[in-house]
Design a protein around this motif. Structure first.
Motif, PDB file in Angstrom:
ATOM      1  N   THR A   1      44.130  49.750 -36.411  1.00 47.14           N
ATOM      2  CA  THR A   1      44.998  50.656 -35.665  1.00 47.14           C
ATOM      3  C   THR A   1      44.558  50.854 -34.215  1.00 47.14           C
ATOM      4  O   THR A   1      45.263  51.519 -33.450  1.00 47.14           O
ATOM      5  N   TYR A   2      43.423  50.295 -33.855  1.00 43.48           N
ATOM      6  CA  TYR A   2      42.966  50.412 -32.470  1.00 43.48           C
ATOM      7  C   TYR A   2      41.922  49.336 -32.205  1.00 43.48           C
ATOM      8  O   TYR A   2      41.104  49.018 -33.082  1.00 43.48           O
ATOM      9  N   ARG A   3      41.946  48.794 -30.989  1.00 44.50           N
ATOM     10  CA  ARG A   3      40.904  47.889 -30.517  1.00 44.50           C
ATOM     11  C   ARG A   3      40.780  48.124 -29.024  1.00 44.50           C
ATOM     12  O   ARG A   3      41.778  48.171 -28.314  1.00 44.50           O
ATOM     13  N   GLY A   4      39.558  48.301 -28.570  1.00 46.31           N
ATOM     14  CA  GLY A   4      39.342  48.557 -27.154  1.00 46.31           C
ATOM     15  C   GLY A   4      37.875  48.399 -26.797  1.00 46.31           C
ATOM     16  O   GLY A   4      37.069  47.947 -27.611  1.00 46.31           O
ATOM     17  N   ALA A   5      37.554  48.796 -25.596  1.00 43.95           N
ATOM     18  CA  ALA A   5      36.194  48.643 -25.081  1.00 43.95           C
ATOM     19  C   ALA A   5      35.634  49.994 -24.657  1.00 43.95           C
ATOM     20  O   ALA A   5      36.377  50.928 -24.358  1.00 43.95           O
TER      21      ALA A   5
ATOM     22  N   HIS B   1      32.904  56.205 -20.043  1.00 47.15           N
ATOM     23  CA  HIS B   1      32.954  56.811 -21.369  1.00 47.15           C
ATOM     24  C   HIS B   1      31.577  57.320 -21.796  1.00 47.15           C
ATOM     25  O   HIS B   1      31.466  58.004 -22.817  1.00 47.15           O
ATOM     26  N   CYS B   2      30.540  56.940 -21.058  1.00 46.51           N
ATOM     27  CA  CYS B   2      29.164  57.235 -21.464  1.00 46.51           C
ATOM     28  C   CYS B   2      28.645  58.507 -20.805  1.00 46.51           C
ATOM     29  O   CYS B   2      29.000  58.833 -19.675  1.00 46.51           O
ATOM     30  N   ASP B   3      27.799  59.215 -21.526  1.00 41.23           N
ATOM     31  CA  ASP B   3      27.237  60.470 -21.031  1.00 41.23           C
ATOM     32  C   ASP B   3      25.841  60.247 -20.444  1.00 41.23           C
ATOM     33  O   ASP B   3      25.398  59.111 -20.287  1.00 41.23           O
ATOM     34  N   HIS B   4      25.140  61.331 -20.164  1.00 45.26           N
ATOM     35  CA  HIS B   4      23.812  61.252 -19.552  1.00 45.26           C
ATOM     36  C   HIS B   4      22.774  60.599 -20.469  1.00 45.26           C
ATOM     37  O   HIS B   4      21.710  60.201 -20.027  1.00 45.26           O
ATOM     38  N   MET B   5      23.108  60.441 -21.747  1.00 47.15           N
ATOM     39  CA  MET B   5      22.209  59.770 -22.692  1.00 47.15           C
ATOM     40  C   MET B   5      22.455  58.261 -22.710  1.00 47.15           C
ATOM     41  O   MET B   5      21.727  57.516 -23.352  1.00 47.15           O
TER      42      MET B   5
ATOM     43  N   MET C   1      33.796  62.958 -26.708  1.00 48.21           N
ATOM     44  CA  MET C   1      35.214  63.116 -26.343  1.00 48.21           C
ATOM     45  C   MET C   1      35.963  61.790 -26.423  1.00 48.21           C
ATOM     46  O   MET C   1      37.149  61.754 -26.705  1.00 48.21           O
ATOM     47  N   TRP C   2      35.259  60.681 -26.211  1.00 45.80           N
ATOM     48  CA  TRP C   2      35.907  59.373 -26.248  1.00 45.80           C
ATOM     49  C   TRP C   2      36.085  58.883 -27.677  1.00 45.80           C
ATOM     50  O   TRP C   2      37.044  58.165 -27.966  1.00 45.80           O
ATOM     51  N   TYR C   3      35.188  59.244 -28.583  1.00 42.70           N
ATOM     52  CA  TYR C   3      35.403  58.930 -29.992  1.00 42.70           C
ATOM     53  C   TYR C   3      36.706  59.601 -30.442  1.00 42.70           C
ATOM     54  O   TYR C   3      37.550  58.975 -31.074  1.00 42.70           O
ATOM     55  N   VAL C   4      36.836  60.868 -30.102  1.00 41.86           N
ATOM     56  CA  VAL C   4      38.036  61.619 -30.481  1.00 41.86           C
ATOM     57  C   VAL C   4      39.277  60.971 -29.878  1.00 41.86           C
ATOM     58  O   VAL C   4      40.300  60.812 -30.549  1.00 41.86           O
ATOM     59  N   GLY C   5      39.198  60.566 -28.618  1.00 41.79           N
ATOM     60  CA  GLY C   5      40.343  59.936 -27.959  1.00 41.79           C
ATOM     61  C   GLY C   5      40.744  58.624 -28.611  1.00 41.79           C
ATOM     62  O   GLY C   5      41.931  58.349 -28.820  1.00 41.79           O
ATOM     63  N   LYS C   6      39.762  57.797 -28.946  1.00 41.65           N
ATOM     64  CA  LYS C   6      40.063  56.512 -29.589  1.00 41.65           C
ATOM     65  C   LYS C   6      40.605  56.734 -31.003  1.00 41.65           C
ATOM     66  O   LYS C   6      41.522  56.040 -31.436  1.00 41.65           O
ATOM     67  N   PHE C   7      40.065  57.726 -31.715  1.00 45.49           N
ATOM     68  CA  PHE C   7      40.608  58.042 -33.032  1.00 45.49           C
ATOM     69  C   PHE C   7      42.046  58.567 -32.906  1.00 45.49           C
ATOM     70  O   PHE C   7      42.889  58.286 -33.757  1.00 45.49           O
TER      71      PHE C   7
ATOM     72  N   ILE D   1      29.300  50.257 -38.592  1.00 49.54           N
ATOM     73  CA  ILE D   1      30.140  51.447 -38.476  1.00 49.54           C
ATOM     74  C   ILE D   1      29.525  52.382 -37.446  1.00 49.54           C
ATOM     75  O   ILE D   1      28.360  52.765 -37.561  1.00 49.54           O
ATOM     76  N   ALA D   2      30.314  52.728 -36.441  1.00 56.27           N
ATOM     77  CA  ALA D   2      29.867  53.668 -35.410  1.00 56.27           C
ATOM     78  C   ALA D   2      30.233  55.104 -35.785  1.00 56.27           C
ATOM     79  O   ALA D   2      29.468  56.033 -35.535  1.00 56.27           O
ATOM     80  N   ALA D   3      31.409  55.289 -36.372  1.00 56.04           N
ATOM     81  CA  ALA D   3      31.853  56.636 -36.735  1.00 56.04           C
ATOM     82  C   ALA D   3      32.974  56.551 -37.765  1.00 56.04           C
ATOM     83  O   ALA D   3      33.699  55.562 -37.828  1.00 56.04           O
ATOM     84  N   ILE D   4      33.093  57.612 -38.540  1.00 57.02           N
ATOM     85  CA  ILE D   4      34.173  57.750 -39.524  1.00 57.02           C
ATOM     86  C   ILE D   4      34.835  59.100 -39.265  1.00 57.02           C
ATOM     87  O   ILE D   4      34.154  60.113 -39.098  1.00 57.02           O
ATOM     88  N   CYS D   5      36.153  59.091 -39.234  1.00 57.96           N
ATOM     89  CA  CYS D   5      36.910  60.314 -38.969  1.00 57.96           C
ATOM     90  C   CYS D   5      37.943  60.508 -40.077  1.00 57.96           C
ATOM     91  O   CYS D   5      38.724  59.605 -40.362  1.00 57.96           O
ATOM     92  N   GLU D   6      37.932  61.663 -40.684  1.00 58.02           N
ATOM     93  CA  GLU D   6      38.940  62.010 -41.677  1.00 58.02           C
ATOM     94  C   GLU D   6      39.777  63.146 -41.121  1.00 58.02           C
ATOM     95  O   GLU D   6      39.239  64.128 -40.616  1.00 58.02           O
TER      96      GLU D   6
END
Length: 143
Positions: A4-8, A13-17, A23-29, A101-106
């Protein structure tokens, strides 16, 4: 599960770490969600013409691996439950190169009548399409 999604991951998108910020995980989900909805018939034109909408009422994200600038990500999604006015679904975000797997969202979404501002049943054909993508999903033992 369907893709359902493919991107870069871009540097912004990266923070100080140095990894992709939440916020970008949420956006891509979220983008994956709209592609999943489109696949089951909840299309933008249907939402506009029938004065319908979808409201997220619960979202749980489990972060498994960091993503860094330059990584390509792919999200696969499946429907976990379909009720008269409610759909529960899962997104699995992977590093497209490593397969990790980077993240799982339900998420749980409610179908609404935007004019009356209240929940409303899904059309039969949408419920049937969603049931066609039903699966069980074990986040501790993903496929």
């Amino acid at each position: 599960m369907i893709e359902t999604y493919r991107g870069a991951v871009y540097p912004w998108h990266c923070d100080h770490m140095g990894h992709m910020n939440v916020m970008w995980y949420v956006g891509k989900f979220d983008e994956a969600t709209w592609n999943l909805f489109n696949a089951i018939g909840i299309t933008p034109s249907l939402l506009r013409s029938q004065r319908r909408g979808m409201a997220a009422v619960q979202q749980n994200i489990s972060y498994r691996r960091e993503l860094n600038a330059g990584d390509v990500v792919a999200v696969r999604s499946a429907v976990l439950e379909v009720r008269e006015k409610v759909v529960r679904f899962v997104h699995e975000m992977r590093n497209a190169e490593s397969g990790e797997i980077a993240a799982i969202c339900e998420l749980t979404g409610v179908h609404i009548d935007t004019a009356q501002r209240k929940s409303t049943p899904f059309a039969l054909e949408i419920a049937e399409r969603a049931r066609g993508l039903l699966t069980t999903y074990d986040p501790n033992n993903p496929a």
